[in-house]
Design a protein around this motif. Structure first.
Motif, PDB file in Angstrom:
ATOM      1  N   CYS A  33       0.863  -1.186   0.000  1.00  0.00           N
ATOM      2  CA  CYS A  33       0.000   0.000   0.000  1.00  0.00           C
ATOM      3  C   CYS A  33       0.898   1.234   0.000  1.00  0.00           C
ATOM      4  O   CYS A  33       1.378   1.672   1.056  1.00  0.00           O
ATOM      5  CB  CYS A  33      -0.914  -0.018   1.225  1.00  0.00           C
ATOM      6  N   ALA A  34       1.143   1.761  -1.187  1.00  0.00           N
ATOM      7  CA  ALA A  34       2.045   2.904  -1.313  1.00  0.00           C
ATOM      8  C   ALA A  34       1.544   4.100  -0.512  1.00  0.00           C
ATOM      9  O   ALA A  34       2.334   4.841   0.096  1.00  0.00           O
ATOM     10  CB  ALA A  34       2.213   3.276  -2.785  1.00  0.00           C
ATOM     11  N   GLU A  35       0.209   4.286  -0.488  1.00  0.00           N
ATOM     12  CA  GLU A  35      -0.354   5.405   0.259  1.00  0.00           C
ATOM     13  C   GLU A  35      -0.115   5.244   1.757  1.00  0.00           C
ATOM     14  O   GLU A  35       0.141   6.229   2.470  1.00  0.00           O
ATOM     15  CB  GLU A  35      -1.854   5.522  -0.024  1.00  0.00           C
ATOM     16  N   CYS A  36      -0.182   3.984   2.247  1.00  0.00           N
ATOM     17  CA  CYS A  36       0.050   3.733   3.674  1.00  0.00           C
ATOM     18  C   CYS A  36       1.503   4.027   4.037  1.00  0.00           C
ATOM     19  O   CYS A  36       1.783   4.669   5.060  1.00  0.00           O
ATOM     20  CB  CYS A  36      -0.288   2.280   4.012  1.00  0.00           C
ATOM     21  N   THR A  69      -0.764   2.741  15.320  1.00  0.00           N
ATOM     22  CA  THR A  69      -0.787   2.159  13.966  1.00  0.00           C
ATOM     23  C   THR A  69      -0.764   0.636  14.036  1.00  0.00           C
ATOM     24  O   THR A  69      -1.494  -0.036  13.283  1.00  0.00           O
ATOM     25  CB  THR A  69       0.402   2.681  13.150  1.00  0.00           C
ATOM     26  N   LEU A  70       0.048   0.070  14.908  1.00  0.00           N
ATOM     27  CA  LEU A  70       0.050  -1.390  15.076  1.00  0.00           C
ATOM     28  C   LEU A  70      -1.332  -1.881  15.494  1.00  0.00           C
ATOM     29  O   LEU A  70      -1.821  -2.907  14.989  1.00  0.00           O
ATOM     30  CB  LEU A  70       1.093  -1.803  16.113  1.00  0.00           C
ATOM     31  N   LYS A  71      -1.965  -1.176  16.411  1.00  0.00           N
ATOM     32  CA  LYS A  71      -3.316  -1.566  16.844  1.00  0.00           C
ATOM     33  C   LYS A  71      -4.295  -1.508  15.687  1.00  0.00           C
ATOM     34  O   LYS A  71      -5.124  -2.423  15.500  1.00  0.00           O
ATOM     35  CB  LYS A  71      -3.767  -0.650  17.978  1.00  0.00           C
ATOM     36  N   PHE A 294       4.836  -4.122   6.831  1.00  0.00           N
ATOM     37  CA  PHE A 294       4.798  -5.575   7.026  1.00  0.00           C
ATOM     38  C   PHE A 294       3.714  -5.946   8.031  1.00  0.00           C
ATOM     39  O   PHE A 294       3.015  -6.950   7.866  1.00  0.00           O
ATOM     40  CB  PHE A 294       6.153  -6.084   7.513  1.00  0.00           C
ATOM     41  N   ALA A 295       3.561  -5.138   9.071  1.00  0.00           N
ATOM     42  CA  ALA A 295       2.517  -5.396  10.055  1.00  0.00           C
ATOM     43  C   ALA A 295       1.135  -5.307   9.416  1.00  0.00           C
ATOM     44  O   ALA A 295       0.255  -6.149   9.681  1.00  0.00           O
ATOM     45  CB  ALA A 295       2.628  -4.409  11.215  1.00  0.00           C
ATOM     46  N   ARG A 296       0.932  -4.318   8.567  1.00  0.00           N
ATOM     47  CA  ARG A 296      -0.380  -4.176   7.904  1.00  0.00           C
ATOM     48  C   ARG A 296      -0.674  -5.377   7.021  1.00  0.00           C
ATOM     49  O   ARG A 296      -1.777  -5.941   7.059  1.00  0.00           O
ATOM     50  CB  ARG A 296      -0.397  -2.890   7.066  1.00  0.00           C
ATOM     51  N   ILE A 297       0.313  -5.778   6.211  1.00  0.00           N
ATOM     52  CA  ILE A 297       0.111  -6.888   5.280  1.00  0.00           C
ATOM     53  C   ILE A 297      -0.130  -8.194   6.027  1.00  0.00           C
ATOM     54  O   ILE A 297      -1.062  -8.946   5.736  1.00  0.00           O
ATOM     55  CB  ILE A 297       1.319  -7.009   4.333  1.00  0.00           C
ATOM     56  N   LEU A 298       0.721  -8.472   7.020  1.00  0.00           N
ATOM     57  CA  LEU A 298       0.582  -9.726   7.757  1.00  0.00           C
ATOM     58  C   LEU A 298      -0.669  -9.732   8.624  1.00  0.00           C
ATOM     59  O   LEU A 298      -1.332 -10.769   8.767  1.00  0.00           O
ATOM     60  CB  LEU A 298       1.828  -9.958   8.608  1.00  0.00           C
ATOM     61  N   MET A 438      10.503  -7.718  -0.405  1.00  0.00           N
ATOM     62  CA  MET A 438      10.735  -8.432   0.842  1.00  0.00           C
ATOM     63  C   MET A 438       9.487  -9.130   1.378  1.00  0.00           C
ATOM     64  O   MET A 438       9.586  -9.989   2.255  1.00  0.00           O
ATOM     65  CB  MET A 438      11.251  -7.466   1.910  1.00  0.00           C
ATOM     66  N   VAL A 439       8.316  -8.756   0.879  1.00  0.00           N
ATOM     67  CA  VAL A 439       7.081  -9.296   1.458  1.00  0.00           C
ATOM     68  C   VAL A 439       6.988 -10.809   1.264  1.00  0.00           C
ATOM     69  O   VAL A 439       6.745 -11.563   2.214  1.00  0.00           O
ATOM     70  CB  VAL A 439       5.854  -8.590   0.867  1.00  0.00           C
TER      71      VAL A 439
END
Length: 460
Positions: A33-36, A69-71, A294-298, A438-439
């Motif tokens: 997500c480039a915007e993220c 953001t993690l939450k 990475f946190a968002r994707i996972l 890396m994803v």
């Protein structure tokens, strides 16, 4: 990334893996997500956070932003019950007066003052001894209890270190041009190392290191046998707090927590100096934005087999302080961490390997080559003489046995520790490209039974 005093010559370029080696992984990887990435980077490197200096309210605001953001990305808290933030209490010495070195020989005396003729790094409150001149550290003889004027014809940090370890009370060495360029910055350093509550220093005391200007060295040379005394009176310690921000995505396998992967970065930078904000967009808002992505994707995908931890450290720029606290009191058994990947300065392309990332300590473990085989656009570190492996938070974990290495793009760009390290000098397309590469490898690592291991004789 923590600085060193002297930058050495750039090593020869390394060969790059072929595009075919990561084509299949690219086809399968989730979309970044480039915007993220851009939004997180822009907030961390904004004027509002004023460079996120260690222990400041600006750094605290960054820590809370990372936790929130993690939450939002559905990553659970791991710093404590219902908490993403683990506080770290710091106690930094202050100077009651500028340190001074006074060298006397009968009626003659030479005085060197901090920030003027000399820079004393981590001076004791006081120290004294006879002044002796050494030209060759290997032939120095007995220097225990003495103040050594190391009048070497070359800039020789290993020689200085050897003299300190041999028991010299202090070592005076000529300052080179890179040191002189940072003279004012070095003069503002506290007169001693910051103490972390509940953490042993782990470093044996050494004689203090003093860098002197050429004219001061010349004045000391002229003195007959002399006595030297260093005085560095201290005031009350400066009390500060920083944070380790820690989240966790527990894996699906029954033993997921015993084979976890830690993804990390540091969110602090240099703050405001002489009214100028040092935004730290590349160092290391870029790495923090990568870990958050990475946190968002996972967090939005299928639960991996292994557990993934996401650690963001404060006060890296002052010596990896939050990482050291994390190591002293980890929330998991360190033997349960299969590997740590630290992301540092991935926003400026390196002309030595454009479009690729480098992995510090490449030859130390099987981790880098294996990730490259599974699509990671990473290559060996082309600057081995800089010892970047030991200059980021990964090193604290590596010293405890965890296979822990840092991924970077260009670790010595023109913007390094400069006011120009701002959003305008970060390549967002590069960040999206390398994070994207890396994803799939990171996802594979979390779903595999591959065991990262140190190569024979390469464990630090």
């Amino acid at each position: 990334m923590k600085p060193v005093v002297l930058l050495a010559a750039v090593a020869a370029a390394v060969s790059l893996p072929s595009a075919a080696s990561w084509s299949s992984a690219r086809a399968a990887k989730p979309v970044v997500c480039a915007e993220c990435v851009q939004a997180n980077l822009q907030h961390l490197a904004s004027d509002a956070l004023r460079g996120r200096a260690c222990g400041t309210e600006d750094e605290h605001a960054a820590a809370h932003f990372v936790a929130d953001t993690l939450k939002r990305y559905k990553i659970a808290p791991a710093a404590g019950p219902d908490s993403y933030l683990a506080p770290v209490w710091l106690h930094t010495p202050t100077a009651a007066a500028p340190p001074k070195l006074t060298v006397t020989a009968g009626p003659d005396a030479v005085t060197l003052t901090q920030g003027q003729e000399m820079i004393a790094l981590d001076p004791p409150v006081s120290a004294d001894g006879p002044l002796v001149t050494v030209v060759d550290a290997k032939a120095a003889g007995d220097v225990k209890g003495k103040v050594v004027l190391y009048d070497s014809p070359i800039f020789d940090p290993p020689g200085v270190q050897a003299l300190r370890q041999a028991g010299a009370v202090a070592v005076i060495a000529p300052a080179n041009d890179p040191l002189l360029a940072r003279w004012g910055q070095l003069a503002q350093r506290p007169p001693g190392r910051t103490r972390i509550s509940g953490v042993e220093s782990g470093r044996p005391p050494l004689g203090t290191l003093i860098y002197a200007r050429a004219e001061a060295i010349a004045a000391l040379r002229k003195l007959p046998p002399a006595q030297a005394r260093l005085d560095a009176p201290q005031g009350p310690p400066r009390e500060r707090t920083t944070y380790v921000v820690l989240g966790v995505l527990h894996g699906a396998a029954p033993d997921a927590d015993r084979h976890a992967i830690l993804l990390s970065a540091h969110y602090d930078h240099l703050g405001v100096r002489n009214g100028v904000i040092f935004h730290g967009a590349n160092d290391d808002a870029s790495g923090t934005a990568a870990v958050l992505e990475f946190a968002r994707i996972l967090g939005s995908g299928k639960t991996p087999r292994r557990t993934a931890y996401f650690a963001l450290f404060g006060c890296e720029e002052e010596g990896g302080l939050a990482a050291r606290a994390f190591m002293a009191h980890p929330p998991m058994a360190l033997s349960d961490l299969a590997a740590n990947l630290e992301f540092e300065m991935i926003g400026v392309d390196d002309p030595k390997h454009p479009g690729f990332l480098m992995l510090t300590g490449w030859d130390r473990s099987n981790l880098g080559p294996t990730l490259a085989e599974h699509g990671a656009r990473i290559v060996p570190d082309p600057y081995p003489e800089q010892d970047f492996f030991a200059r980021s938070d990964n090193y604290q974990l590596a010293l405890k046995g965890v296979v822990a290495q840092t991924i970077s793009a260009w670790p010595i760009p023109p913007t390094y520790h400069a006011a120009s390290d701002d959003l305008a000098h970060v390549d967002l397309k590069l960040m999206d490209q390398v994070i994207g590469s890396m994803v799939a490898p990171v996802t594979w690592l979390l779903d595999s039974d591959f065991q990262p291991a140190w190569n024979p004789g390469k464990k630090p």
